[in-house]
Write a protein that holds these residues in place. Structure first.
Motif, PDB file in Angstrom:
ATOM      1  N   TYR A 150     -50.081 -17.498 -13.917  1.00  0.00           N
ATOM      2  CA  TYR A 150     -51.202 -17.347 -12.863  1.00  0.00           C
ATOM      3  C   TYR A 150     -52.493 -17.137 -13.270  1.00  0.00           C
ATOM      4  O   TYR A 150     -53.633 -17.946 -13.175  1.00  0.00           O
ATOM      5  CB  TYR A 150     -51.041 -16.360 -11.732  1.00  0.00           C
ATOM      6  N   ALA A 151     -52.399 -16.100 -14.487  1.00  0.00           N
ATOM      7  CA  ALA A 151     -53.705 -16.192 -15.137  1.00  0.00           C
ATOM      8  C   ALA A 151     -54.166 -17.305 -15.809  1.00  0.00           C
ATOM      9  O   ALA A 151     -55.313 -17.690 -15.760  1.00  0.00           O
ATOM     10  CB  ALA A 151     -53.551 -15.183 -16.185  1.00  0.00           C
ATOM     11  N   ARG A 152     -53.343 -18.184 -16.542  1.00  0.00           N
ATOM     12  CA  ARG A 152     -53.706 -19.469 -17.179  1.00  0.00           C
ATOM     13  C   ARG A 152     -54.219 -20.324 -16.039  1.00  0.00           C
ATOM     14  O   ARG A 152     -55.227 -21.124 -16.380  1.00  0.00           O
ATOM     15  CB  ARG A 152     -52.437 -20.032 -17.815  1.00  0.00           C
ATOM     16  N   ALA A 180     -51.224 -10.752 -12.179  1.00  0.00           N
ATOM     17  CA  ALA A 180     -52.455 -11.566 -12.558  1.00  0.00           C
ATOM     18  C   ALA A 180     -53.675 -11.238 -11.877  1.00  0.00           C
ATOM     19  O   ALA A 180     -54.928 -11.608 -12.228  1.00  0.00           O
ATOM     20  CB  ALA A 180     -52.429 -12.918 -12.735  1.00  0.00           C
ATOM     21  N   GLY A 181     -53.578 -10.497 -10.793  1.00  0.00           N
ATOM     22  CA  GLY A 181     -54.911 -10.257 -10.172  1.00  0.00           C
ATOM     23  C   GLY A 181     -55.141 -11.158  -8.891  1.00  0.00           C
ATOM     24  O   GLY A 181     -56.231 -10.978  -8.128  1.00  0.00           O
ATOM     25  N   LEU A 182     -54.157 -11.837  -8.311  1.00  0.00           N
ATOM     26  CA  LEU A 182     -54.590 -12.728  -7.305  1.00  0.00           C
ATOM     27  C   LEU A 182     -54.002 -11.894  -6.134  1.00  0.00           C
ATOM     28  O   LEU A 182     -53.228 -11.165  -6.102  1.00  0.00           O
ATOM     29  CB  LEU A 182     -53.585 -13.967  -7.300  1.00  0.00           C
ATOM     30  N   ARG A 183     -54.404 -12.333  -4.729  1.00  0.00           N
ATOM     31  CA  ARG A 183     -54.000 -11.913  -3.823  1.00  0.00           C
ATOM     32  C   ARG A 183     -52.668 -12.671  -3.423  1.00  0.00           C
ATOM     33  O   ARG A 183     -52.547 -14.118  -4.118  1.00  0.00           O
ATOM     34  CB  ARG A 183     -54.887 -12.089  -2.471  1.00  0.00           C
ATOM     35  N   THR A 184     -51.779 -12.528  -2.649  1.00  0.00           N
ATOM     36  CA  THR A 184     -50.369 -12.986  -2.301  1.00  0.00           C
ATOM     37  C   THR A 184     -50.258 -13.642  -1.137  1.00  0.00           C
ATOM     38  O   THR A 184     -50.256 -12.841  -0.190  1.00  0.00           O
ATOM     39  CB  THR A 184     -49.499 -12.420  -3.146  1.00  0.00           C
ATOM     40  N   ILE A 185     -49.478 -14.747  -0.799  1.00  0.00           N
ATOM     41  CA  ILE A 185     -49.212 -15.262   0.413  1.00  0.00           C
ATOM     42  C   ILE A 185     -47.826 -15.574   0.152  1.00  0.00           C
ATOM     43  O   ILE A 185     -47.192 -16.359  -0.751  1.00  0.00           O
ATOM     44  CB  ILE A 185     -49.716 -16.492   0.902  1.00  0.00           C
TER      45      ILE A 185
END
Length: 223
Positions: A150-152, A180-185
């Motif tokens: 996800y970071a990439r 990676a610091g994303l919000r998640t669904i």
């Protein structure tokens, strides 16, 4: 609840955009049988979202010494590609991806599958023109649940992780996105997975249909 501040959606592939988990399960059992290895005691569902290297390490002790991880993975891919005609999109997947593209959101795919498998999936879906990047297991040093996929993906599309949301059907995928610091669904396409407490804990929001993503990121689908 809407989250209009998001500039990007990063999609998981298997079990999220494409209904490929049944094929992955058939391929897993068939490839093991071809090598004379009985894995009938294993529920393939435990490997949902787990990348192929970790699957191999979980079953390698059952194989004769001449079978290597590379040869087994090559067999898996070959078996999958031979039956790719059985692949079907998750309901609404292509329309949702296109609607997000037309609304100006950047999109990427972050998958724990190989480049060959992801290419087959994208061909079946017909959504490649709407994606700015794809990240496969071959593109990273550590797959999900590590943060690198996800970071990439966020780096490739030029969007900070905090302005991106991940859509995932697996616990390992949700762990990766959050790390990676994303919000998640969390997409509850597999009830065996979605009913686990960890799934609900790791997902900021849980959906049952992919078109619900549009409302979450404040996009209206065209009639």
């Amino acid at each position: 609840m809407t989250l209009p501040e998001f500039a990007a959606v990063v999609w998981d592939m298997d079990g999220t955009l494409i209904d490929s988990e049944p094929l992955h399960e058939r391929v897993f059992y068939a490839t093991c049988r071809r090598h004379g290895v009985d894995v009938s005691d294993l529920d393939a569902g435990v490997f949902v979202g787990v990348h192929q290297y970790d699957v191999w390490h979980a079953v390698a002790h059952r194989f004769p010494p001449h079978v290597t991880m590379d040869s087994w993975l090559a067999d898996l891919d070959a078996e999958y590609l031979a039956d790719q005609g059985s692949l079907t999109a998750m309901p609404g997947a292509a329309g949702v991806v296109q609607a997000l593209h037309e609304a100006g959101l950047r999109q990427a795919c972050a998958s724990n599958s190989s480049t060959k498998v992801v290419a087959a999936n994208l061909a079946a879906l017909g959504i490649l023109p709407f994606l700015q990047a794809t990240v496969t297991l071959d593109d990273v040093t550590e797959g999900k649940p590590g943060p690198e996929p996800y970071a990439r993906a966020c780096a490739l599309i030029g969007v900070p992780p905090e302005r991106a949301v991940a859509v995932e059907d697996s616990i390992t995928g949700l762990m990766s996105a959050r790390a990676a610091g994303l919000r998640t669904i969390g997409f509850a396409s597999n009830r065996h997975v979605a009913d686990k407490p960890e799934f609900r804990t790791l997902a900021d929001l849980v959906i049952d249909r992919l078109d619900q993503v549009l409302a979450i990121v404040n996009v209206t689908a065209k009639a």
